[in-house]
Design a protein around this motif. Structure first.
Motif, PDB file in Angstrom:
ATOM      1  N   THR A   1      15.640 -67.792  33.729  1.00 54.81           N
ATOM      2  CA  THR A   1      15.658 -69.005  33.583  1.00 54.81           C
ATOM      3  C   THR A   1      14.680 -69.491  33.145  1.00 54.81           C
ATOM      4  N   ALA A   2      14.807 -70.922  32.003  1.00 57.50           N
ATOM      5  CA  ALA A   2      13.505 -70.785  30.712  1.00 57.50           C
ATOM      6  C   ALA A   2      13.730 -72.677  31.870  1.00 57.50           C
ATOM      7  N   VAL A   3      12.475 -73.120  32.153  1.00 54.12           N
ATOM      8  CA  VAL A   3      12.216 -74.343  32.389  1.00 54.12           C
ATOM      9  C   VAL A   3      10.901 -74.920  31.497  1.00 54.12           C
ATOM     10  N   LEU A   4      11.373 -76.007  30.482  1.00 52.14           N
ATOM     11  CA  LEU A   4      11.017 -76.664  29.722  1.00 52.14           C
ATOM     12  C   LEU A   4      10.225 -77.921  30.133  1.00 52.14           C
ATOM     13  N   MET A   5       8.744 -77.783  29.956  1.00 51.48           N
ATOM     14  CA  MET A   5       7.704 -78.908  30.900  1.00 51.48           C
ATOM     15  C   MET A   5       8.501 -79.639  29.606  1.00 51.48           C
ATOM     16  N   ALA A   6       8.858 -81.395  30.429  1.00 54.89           N
ATOM     17  CA  ALA A   6       8.950 -82.364  29.442  1.00 54.89           C
ATOM     18  C   ALA A   6       8.521 -83.364  30.439  1.00 54.89           C
TER      19      ALA A   6
ATOM     20  N   GLY B   1      17.053 -75.265  20.941  1.00 54.85           N
ATOM     21  CA  GLY B   1      17.193 -74.473  20.280  1.00 54.85           C
ATOM     22  C   GLY B   1      16.305 -73.200  19.891  1.00 54.85           C
ATOM     23  N   ASN B   2      15.534 -73.186  20.670  1.00 54.93           N
ATOM     24  CA  ASN B   2      14.777 -72.038  20.367  1.00 54.93           C
ATOM     25  C   ASN B   2      15.183 -70.885  21.905  1.00 54.93           C
ATOM     26  N   LEU B   3      14.992 -71.758  22.558  1.00 53.33           N
ATOM     27  CA  LEU B   3      15.500 -71.225  24.087  1.00 53.33           C
ATOM     28  C   LEU B   3      17.005 -70.379  24.370  1.00 53.33           C
ATOM     29  N   LYS B   4      17.823 -71.680  23.068  1.00 49.86           N
ATOM     30  CA  LYS B   4      19.269 -71.283  23.467  1.00 49.86           C
ATOM     31  C   LYS B   4      19.463 -69.458  22.610  1.00 49.86           C
ATOM     32  N   ASP B   5      18.410 -69.319  22.121  1.00 46.81           N
ATOM     33  CA  ASP B   5      18.771 -68.153  20.867  1.00 46.81           C
ATOM     34  C   ASP B   5      18.337 -67.567  21.660  1.00 46.81           C
ATOM     35  N   SER B   6      17.840 -67.177  22.559  1.00 42.83           N
ATOM     36  CA  SER B   6      16.811 -66.134  22.989  1.00 42.83           C
ATOM     37  C   SER B   6      18.039 -65.312  23.540  1.00 42.83           C
ATOM     38  N   LYS B   7      18.437 -64.733  23.798  1.00 46.34           N
ATOM     39  CA  LYS B   7      19.353 -62.902  24.385  1.00 46.34           C
ATOM     40  C   LYS B   7      18.820 -62.753  25.472  1.00 46.34           C
ATOM     41  N   TYR B   8      17.566 -63.200  26.363  1.00 50.15           N
ATOM     42  CA  TYR B   8      17.568 -62.999  27.805  1.00 50.15           C
ATOM     43  C   TYR B   8      17.709 -64.248  28.201  1.00 50.15           C
ATOM     44  N   ILE B   9      17.578 -65.474  27.729  1.00 47.40           N
ATOM     45  CA  ILE B   9      17.497 -66.661  28.544  1.00 47.40           C
ATOM     46  C   ILE B   9      19.140 -67.110  28.469  1.00 47.40           C
ATOM     47  N   GLU B  10      19.638 -67.434  30.536  1.00 46.90           N
ATOM     48  CA  GLU B  10      20.603 -67.422  30.506  1.00 46.90           C
ATOM     49  C   GLU B  10      20.946 -68.728  30.343  1.00 46.90           C
ATOM     50  N   ASN B  11      19.573 -69.275  31.732  1.00 46.26           N
ATOM     51  CA  ASN B  11      19.593 -70.802  32.223  1.00 46.26           C
ATOM     52  C   ASN B  11      18.796 -71.085  31.456  1.00 46.26           C
ATOM     53  N   ILE B  12      18.676 -72.544  31.509  1.00 44.78           N
ATOM     54  CA  ILE B  12      17.714 -73.633  30.770  1.00 44.78           C
ATOM     55  C   ILE B  12      17.702 -74.869  32.114  1.00 44.78           C
ATOM     56  N   VAL B  13      16.369 -75.206  32.100  1.00 50.78           N
ATOM     57  CA  VAL B  13      16.044 -76.348  33.288  1.00 50.78           C
ATOM     58  C   VAL B  13      15.081 -77.436  32.091  1.00 50.78           C
TER      59      VAL B  13
END
Length: 208
Positions: free
Chosen positions: A3-8, A37-49
């Motif tokens: 999971t990618a965690v985008l700190m905003a 957009g960069n996170l969504k294009d990753s082949k490993y990242i399944e979810n984004i928070v």
């Protein structure tokens, strides 16, 4: 699961702008859209928070609109932290994820890193997956900052934290490996007007 965690949720004081930093526009869209957009294009990242805070209410509203848009395929969730500080927010998020699963891999990335492409992210994740430690921090040599005239926020032994880190979903002290990558894409956090102007100048080189 990764999971990618985008700190905003940061205050973005150095930018000296009335607009919340994740919503500052780089060319045609907000900074946060470039990172998403960069996170969504990753082949490993399944979810984004996306982690927002009381300092970034407009960013939260913006992300909520993305989540609710029925015309977009979304893997995005929004979590609000206290905004008391990066380490405090990190601890809160690790505790929250630990309750869901204590074996997930969490990639933390700041919302002001528009040029960290999916290829760079995937390369970092691959290094992590071949690493024995549960945590990994990505650092950039100070020479890259000097070359491009970027003012670093923090320097330790001629290295600067990039704003990209990987941990497992446990709120404990984790043994950490250090990955040094000499790329300006990881050095250019958009913290000031000068940083934003440099990003505009480099845009065509890194955003194709």
């Amino acid at each position: 699961m990764i999971t990618a965690v985008l700190m905003a949720g940061g205050q973005g004081k150095r930018m000296k702008s009335d607009l919340e930093k994740p919503l500052l526009r780089l060319k045609s869209k907000p900074l946060i859209d470039h990172v998403l957009g960069n996170l969504k294009d990753s082949k490993y990242i399944e979810n984004i928070v996306v982690a927002t805070s009381p300092h970034t209410p407009k960013t939260k509203k913006y992300v909520d609109q993305i989540i609710l848009n029925p015309q977009k395929e979304n893997r995005i969730e929004c979590i609000e932290t206290s905004g008391d500080g990066y380490l405090e927010d990190l601890s809160f998020l690790l505790s929250k994820f630990e309750k869901r699963s204590n074996t997930d891999i969490l990639l933390f990335v700041n919302s002001d890193l528009p040029f960290v492409s999916s290829d760079i992210l995937d390369s970092i994740i691959e290094k992590y997956l071949n690493n024995d430690n549960p945590a990994l921090s990505v650092l950039v040599p100070i020479a890259i900052f000097k070359e491009y005239g970027i003012e670093p926020s923090y320097i330790f032994e001629d290295l600067v934290p990039s704003g990209v880190n990987i941990l497992i979903s446990q709120n404990i002290i984790q043994n950490e490996s250090k990955l040094i990558i000499p790329k300006v894409e990881l050095a250019l956090n958009i913290n000031t007007v000068d940083d934003l102007n440099l990003a505009i100048k480099l845009y065509d080189k890194f955003k194709r």
